[in-house]
Design an enzyme around this catalytic site. Structure first.
Site, PDB file in Angstrom:
ATOM      1  N   ASP A  85     -11.691 -23.243   3.858  1.00 43.91           N
ATOM      2  CA  ASP A  85     -11.840 -24.193   4.843  1.00 43.91           C
ATOM      3  C   ASP A  85     -10.814 -25.331   4.677  1.00 43.91           C
ATOM      4  O   ASP A  85     -10.732 -26.406   4.028  1.00 43.91           O
ATOM      5  CB  ASP A  85     -13.226 -25.199   3.831  1.00 43.91           C
ATOM      6  CG  ASP A  85     -14.625 -24.495   4.535  1.00 43.91           C
ATOM      7  OD1 ASP A  85     -14.560 -24.318   5.592  1.00 43.91           O
ATOM      8  OD2 ASP A  85     -15.580 -24.402   3.383  1.00 43.91           O
ATOM      9  N   ARG A  93      -6.479 -28.377   0.644  1.00 41.56           N
ATOM     10  CA  ARG A  93      -7.081 -27.529  -0.331  1.00 41.56           C
ATOM     11  C   ARG A  93      -6.137 -26.980  -1.141  1.00 41.56           C
ATOM     12  O   ARG A  93      -6.562 -26.740  -2.317  1.00 41.56           O
ATOM     13  CB  ARG A  93      -8.017 -26.398   0.206  1.00 41.56           C
ATOM     14  CG  ARG A  93      -8.908 -26.729   1.189  1.00 41.56           C
ATOM     15  CD  ARG A  93     -10.136 -27.495   0.546  1.00 41.56           C
ATOM     16  NE  ARG A  93     -11.173 -27.666   1.487  1.00 41.56           N
ATOM     17  CZ  ARG A  93     -12.353 -28.531   1.292  1.00 41.56           C
ATOM     18  NH1 ARG A  93     -12.255 -29.479   0.458  1.00 41.56           N
ATOM     19  NH2 ARG A  93     -13.228 -28.741   2.227  1.00 41.56           N
ATOM     20  N   ARG A 159     -14.797 -35.132  10.283  1.00 38.05           N
ATOM     21  CA  ARG A 159     -14.358 -33.647  10.407  1.00 38.05           C
ATOM     22  C   ARG A 159     -14.599 -33.162  11.872  1.00 38.05           C
ATOM     23  O   ARG A 159     -13.959 -32.077  12.165  1.00 38.05           O
ATOM     24  CB  ARG A 159     -15.346 -32.913   9.611  1.00 38.05           C
ATOM     25  CG  ARG A 159     -15.293 -33.156   8.117  1.00 38.05           C
ATOM     26  CD  ARG A 159     -16.312 -32.621   7.202  1.00 38.05           C
ATOM     27  NE  ARG A 159     -16.661 -31.110   7.497  1.00 38.05           N
ATOM     28  CZ  ARG A 159     -17.575 -30.275   6.808  1.00 38.05           C
ATOM     29  NH1 ARG A 159     -18.605 -30.932   6.731  1.00 38.05           N
ATOM     30  NH2 ARG A 159     -17.257 -28.937   7.127  1.00 38.05           N
ATOM     31  N   LYS A 189     -17.608 -23.884  14.182  1.00 41.39           N
ATOM     32  CA  LYS A 189     -18.821 -24.168  13.326  1.00 41.39           C
ATOM     33  C   LYS A 189     -19.240 -25.486  13.833  1.00 41.39           C
ATOM     34  O   LYS A 189     -18.575 -26.276  14.121  1.00 41.39           O
ATOM     35  CB  LYS A 189     -18.391 -24.038  11.866  1.00 41.39           C
ATOM     36  CG  LYS A 189     -17.304 -25.002  11.479  1.00 41.39           C
ATOM     37  CD  LYS A 189     -16.862 -24.717  10.089  1.00 41.39           C
ATOM     38  CE  LYS A 189     -15.997 -25.648   9.315  1.00 41.39           C
ATOM     39  NZ  LYS A 189     -15.611 -25.361   8.002  1.00 41.39           N
ATOM     40  N   HIS A 190     -20.465 -25.760  13.439  1.00 39.75           N
ATOM     41  CA  HIS A 190     -21.424 -25.238  12.597  1.00 39.75           C
ATOM     42  C   HIS A 190     -22.538 -24.878  13.819  1.00 39.75           C
ATOM     43  O   HIS A 190     -23.219 -25.991  14.329  1.00 39.75           O
ATOM     44  CB  HIS A 190     -22.029 -26.091  11.557  1.00 39.75           C
ATOM     45  CG  HIS A 190     -21.073 -26.253  10.580  1.00 39.75           C
ATOM     46  ND1 HIS A 190     -20.296 -27.254  10.885  1.00 39.75           N
ATOM     47  CD2 HIS A 190     -20.752 -25.626   9.343  1.00 39.75           C
ATOM     48  CE1 HIS A 190     -19.483 -27.629   9.888  1.00 39.75           C
ATOM     49  NE2 HIS A 190     -19.972 -26.891   8.955  1.00 39.75           N
ATOM     50  N   HIS A 202     -26.180 -29.532   2.819  1.00 38.14           N
ATOM     51  CA  HIS A 202     -25.919 -29.226   1.518  1.00 38.14           C
ATOM     52  C   HIS A 202     -26.961 -29.431   0.434  1.00 38.14           C
ATOM     53  O   HIS A 202     -26.986 -28.995  -0.623  1.00 38.14           O
ATOM     54  CB  HIS A 202     -24.591 -29.859   1.080  1.00 38.14           C
ATOM     55  CG  HIS A 202     -23.333 -29.330   1.557  1.00 38.14           C
ATOM     56  ND1 HIS A 202     -22.938 -30.073   2.914  1.00 38.14           N
ATOM     57  CD2 HIS A 202     -22.337 -28.401   1.406  1.00 38.14           C
ATOM     58  CE1 HIS A 202     -21.739 -29.073   3.219  1.00 38.14           C
ATOM     59  NE2 HIS A 202     -21.462 -28.283   2.167  1.00 38.14           N
ATOM     60  N   ASP A 274     -22.858 -19.988   7.104  1.00 38.87           N
ATOM     61  CA  ASP A 274     -22.658 -21.088   6.225  1.00 38.87           C
ATOM     62  C   ASP A 274     -22.849 -20.601   5.018  1.00 38.87           C
ATOM     63  O   ASP A 274     -23.671 -19.772   4.507  1.00 38.87           O
ATOM     64  CB  ASP A 274     -23.173 -22.434   6.676  1.00 38.87           C
ATOM     65  CG  ASP A 274     -22.217 -23.561   6.081  1.00 38.87           C
ATOM     66  OD1 ASP A 274     -21.276 -23.596   5.064  1.00 38.87           O
ATOM     67  OD2 ASP A 274     -22.392 -24.846   6.676  1.00 38.87           O
TER      68      ASP A 274
END
Length: 554
Positions: A85, A93, A159, A189-190, A202, A274
């Site tokens: 990601d 990351r 994002r 996505k998404h 989440h 996901d």
């Protein structure tokens, strides 16, 4: 290879090939940041030898990641999908690579100069794809194609590539072109759109109440544009759209994945779920059942099943019972293998870089791009030096523990400290600084004397469940200004928080906003406020950095 095994083993390996499991980018088990979700090396090696076809990685430095990806391929003995990601560049990351401003920063540039923004988005994608390939990754789980038309969105926010369909579609498509020109797969996505929600999948199952006409006008256009550009993969959203399927989340809905995405939008690439460990799915379905339901719906790959072995066994049982079609699974297998062949065929201008790639940081052109993006997206009003210092450097962030953008030497800490400002953190973990008084929410006596530089790190973040913090920042601004103690304001992240607070400021108060939160953004922003080289203060290795100057206890 399959004919070396009897049929049960062939089916077991086929089921395993459609899973993508998670591991740490670090080489050693004790280095894992999230042991709950990241497999230990023994389990990982066993699953790869069983035939698991993909791994999503998180954590580690750039040079270590290259060793890790080679290790995983050796354990598997077969080509793997290796993804991360990295929506904001590989350095988001993996330390040592390029960490770029969030995509929504380019939407603001697009409003002024569309051609420039589209070129920057392509270069953004090319930087991400090139560095991913150098480190052994072949799949970037980006771009976010959601339209962030809801400022209260707690999980998408900065994002997204845009707040309207045209901007989001144009920039996301440009990003895709940049990534895939480097021989790395992109992933839109998404699907079919997570932008207009005020809840976080989440933590819970969001509901999108709009009808098909609205979906066609707002949510679907960026995905259509990404598909037209040739995006290799599409990731599903864990949300409920009653207008299409009132009973199943999109990830588990045949009407959404097969009917809408595959048949109506004509997408022929990989459909990946996901993460199935997210509460919107995990809290409602068993880990094995969720994997079967996703494949029944039309997904090709199952991302982060809570129990990989259980998912494989459930898929095998579903084929044996006739619930899942063997032909469908073989079609998914072929899509996965074609995607891997595409990586090999579209390898960009050069072969993969040697093991030491990025060990000395990003290449100069990528460093220049990162700086250009920060500077073009930075907004300031008034200029430093911040008057009245030194005083209190009051920093708000979600969690100071293992915070990637605020290590001890981060500019937000080091530059004010070098100028004599004492640091105080509000991170939601320690004692509270709040008074309970809605008009005067801070207990100013606990801060000590002197002016206050207020630095807010606020943005949409998974698992937090809110978009800009629950703390009463407008009231804090009014309180500090009434007391004559607000020396400056720095906002990193959410443009919505910045716009709200900037409207309350006395024109004499220097203030600035950056969509980025990384060190590069901190340094550039604080330079506008008079810290660092522009303000005559530079970090000193002996300066107090992260030490708390205030104990919020009675």
């Amino acid at each position: 290879m399959a004919d070396r095994f009897d049929p049960p083993q062939v089916l077991d390996r086929l089921a395993a090939e459609l899973l993508v499991v998670r591991c740490s980018g670090h080489l050693a088990d004790p280095q894992r940041r999230y042991p709950r979700w990241e497999l230990d090396n023994a389990a990982l090696q066993r699953l790869l030898q069983r035939g698991v076809g993909g791994v999503i990685l998180l954590g580690g430095c750039a040079a270590e990641l290259r060793q890790r990806t080679r290790q995983l391929e050796a354990w598997a003995g077969a080509p793997l999908l290796l993804c991360a990601d990295v929506e904001e560049g590989v350095g988001q990351r993996f330390e040592g690579a390029s960490w770029l401003v969030p995509p929504l920063a380019l939407a603001r540039i697009h409003a002024e100069d569309p051609a420039l923004a589209i070129d920057l988005a392509r270069r953004y994608g090319a930087c991400t794809g090139r560095e991913a390939r150098q480190l052994g990754l072949n799949w970037v789980l980006a771009p976010v194609c959601d339209v962030n038309n809801n400022p209260a969105n707690p999980v998408i926010n900065v994002r997204a590539w845009g707040e309207d369909p045209a901007t989001a579609g144009a920039l996301a498509a440009a990003f895709c072109r940049g990534v895939q020109a480097e021989g790395v797969l992109a992933c839109a996505k998404h699907f079919p759109g997570h932008g207009d929600t005020a809840s976080d999948s989440h933590l819970e199952l969001p509901l999108i109440p709009h009808g098909r006409e609205r979906l066609e006008a707002v949510e679907l256009p960026p995905f259509r544009e990404a598909i037209a550009t040739g995006v290799a993969a599409v990731m599903t959203a864990h949300l409920l759209l009653p207008a299409i399927d009132a009973d199943h989340p999109a990830t588990l809905s045949r009407a959404v994945l097969t009917g809408l995405l595959r048949q109506q939008l004509g997408f022929e690439g990989l459909i990946v779920t996901d993460a199935l460990v997210m509460e919107a799915i995990a809290g409602r379905y068993g880990p094995s059942e969720a994997a079967v339901l996703a494949l029944e719906a039309g997904a090709d790959l199952v991302l982060m099943p809570e129990d990989a072995d259980g998912a494989i066994e459930a898929i095998v049982a579903a084929v044996a019972s006739g619930r899942l079609s063997l032909e469908q699974l073989r079609a998914s297998q072929q899509r996965r293998r074609r995607a891997l062949e595409r990586c090999s065929a579209d390898g960009g201008d050069s072969a993969p870089a040697p093991l030491g790639a990025l060990s000395n940081g990003p290449a100069p052109p990528d460093q220049a791009l990162a700086l250009e993006l920060v500077r073009r997206s930075l907004v300031s009003r008034g200029r430093g030096p911040v008057p009245g210092g030194p005083g209190v450097n009051l920093i708000r962030l979600d969690n100071s523990l293992a915070c990637p953008f605020l290590p001890a030497g981060a500019p937000a800490l080091a530059l004010p400290a070098a100028a004599g400002w004492r640091t105080c953190l509000i991170d939601g973990q320690g004692p509270s600084p709040w008074s309970g008084d809605g008009e005067a929410p801070l207990v100013l006596e606990r801060l000590g004397d002197g002016p206050v530089l207020l630095q807010l790190f606020v943005r949409g973040n998974p698992f937090r469940g809110r978009a800009d913090g629950a703390d009463p920042w407008p009231a804090v601004i009014r309180q500090l200004q009434a007391a004559g103690r607000l020396a400056g304001l720095a906002v990193y992240g959410s443009p919505y928080a910045w716009e709200t607070l900037a409207a309350l400021l006395d024109p004499r108060v220097p203030a600035a906003w950056s969509p980025g939160q990384m060190a590069l953004a901190q340094g550039e922003l604080l330079g506008r406020l008079g810290f660092g080289p522009q303000g005559g203060a530079t970090p000193d290795d002996d300066a107090p950095r992260a030490a708390l100057a205030v104990d919020f206890t009675d």
